[in-house]
Design a protein around this motif. Structure first.
Motif: not given
Length: 271
Positions: A210-218, A250-251
């Motif tokens: 989930f965190l990797s998929t929505y990285r650009k939005y984050a 990223e951490l």
């Protein structure tokens, strides 16, 4: 326990937290002159430690004065335009400073209220929570005070409007304190991101995917948060906040991956 009993317990936890804040606030208020001169006004003093360290680093790297920030204009003073301004600002400094100083105790009181509702497994996972929450809060607050604050106030103090000298820059005392508080508390809360990632992964609300998929939005959300935390409009101050928050995100992904992998291994062992 009944609902009323829980409220009674919560009331005592809140009262002890408020008492801790008041004790620290009284200590600060007794020494308010020193606190105001050397802590509150630190980021706008030309001999502030951050300015000296950056300039020394610049000279050590043999790049001249590239990292040396321009001096604060001489005669920099804050304007008070209300009768009770200095007294109310002193109280505000005491209360905010008391909250920061008492933060570990406040979180400990909150933890004691929540702890009885946790299962043995959840208690095991939340070991050292008080230490890590307090640690990241103080790291964030220190970053805001020693890094972001000096950059922000130095930029604003040296920013000029017009060339005819028709505008005189006299920042208000309350506005300066509000900006400083927003920077310190904003960074302190923002730096809790890895701890939040650990907790949410443990309880199953987020996954590393989930965190990797929505990285650009984050990243977009982090940029918005950076713009809110930094009162100055210059991109340099916003990048000073944006880059550490990206690193913390990223951490958080790394923390989430380790927690998720460990949970999956434990589930496989149970099966």
């Amino acid at each position: 326990m009944t609902f009323i009993d829980h409220l009674e317990q919560l009331r005592w936890h809140i009262m002890r937290s408020v008492l801790a804040i008041l004790v620290a606030a009284v200590v600060i208020f007794i020494n308010i002159d020193w606190v105001f001169d050397y802590i509150v006004m630190g980021p706008v003093r030309n001999n502030f430690v951050s300015y000296r360290l950056l300039c020394n680093l610049s000279h050590s790297l043999h790049i001249g004065d590239a990292l040396c920030m321009p001096p604060i204009p001489p005669g920099y003073k804050l304007l008070g335009n209300t009768v009770s301004g200095p007294f109310m600002s002193a109280i505000q400094i005491g209360i905010i400073g008391g909250f920061i100083a008492a933060f570990p105790f406040i979180f400990w009181e909150f933890w004691k209220f929540v702890k009885p509702a946790l299962s043995p497994k959840e208690l095991k996972y939340s070991r050292n929570a008080i230490f890590f929450v307090s640690l990241f809060f103080f790291i964030g607050a220190g970053f805001g005070y020693f890094v972001l604050g000096p950059f922000t106030f130095n930029f604003l103090a040296n920013f000029t409007l017009g060339t005819a000298g028709l505008y005189e820059y006299k920042p208000a005392l309350a506005d300066y304190i509000d900006n400083l508080v927003n920077i310190i508390l904003g960074c302190g809360i923002a730096f809790e991101l890895p701890v939040l990632s650990y907790v949410l992964t443990k309880i199953g609300l987020i996954t590393p995917h989930f965190l990797s998929t929505y990285r650009k939005y984050a990243y977009v959300a982090i940029l918005v948060v950076s713009a809110i935390i930094t009162p100055s409009p210059d991109w340099t101050s916003q990048m000073i906040v944006f880059l550490p928050l990206v690193f913390l995100y990223e951490l958080s992904v790394i923390v989430s991956k380790r927690v998720y992998k460990k949970d999956q291994e434990e589930q496989d062992n149970w099966q």
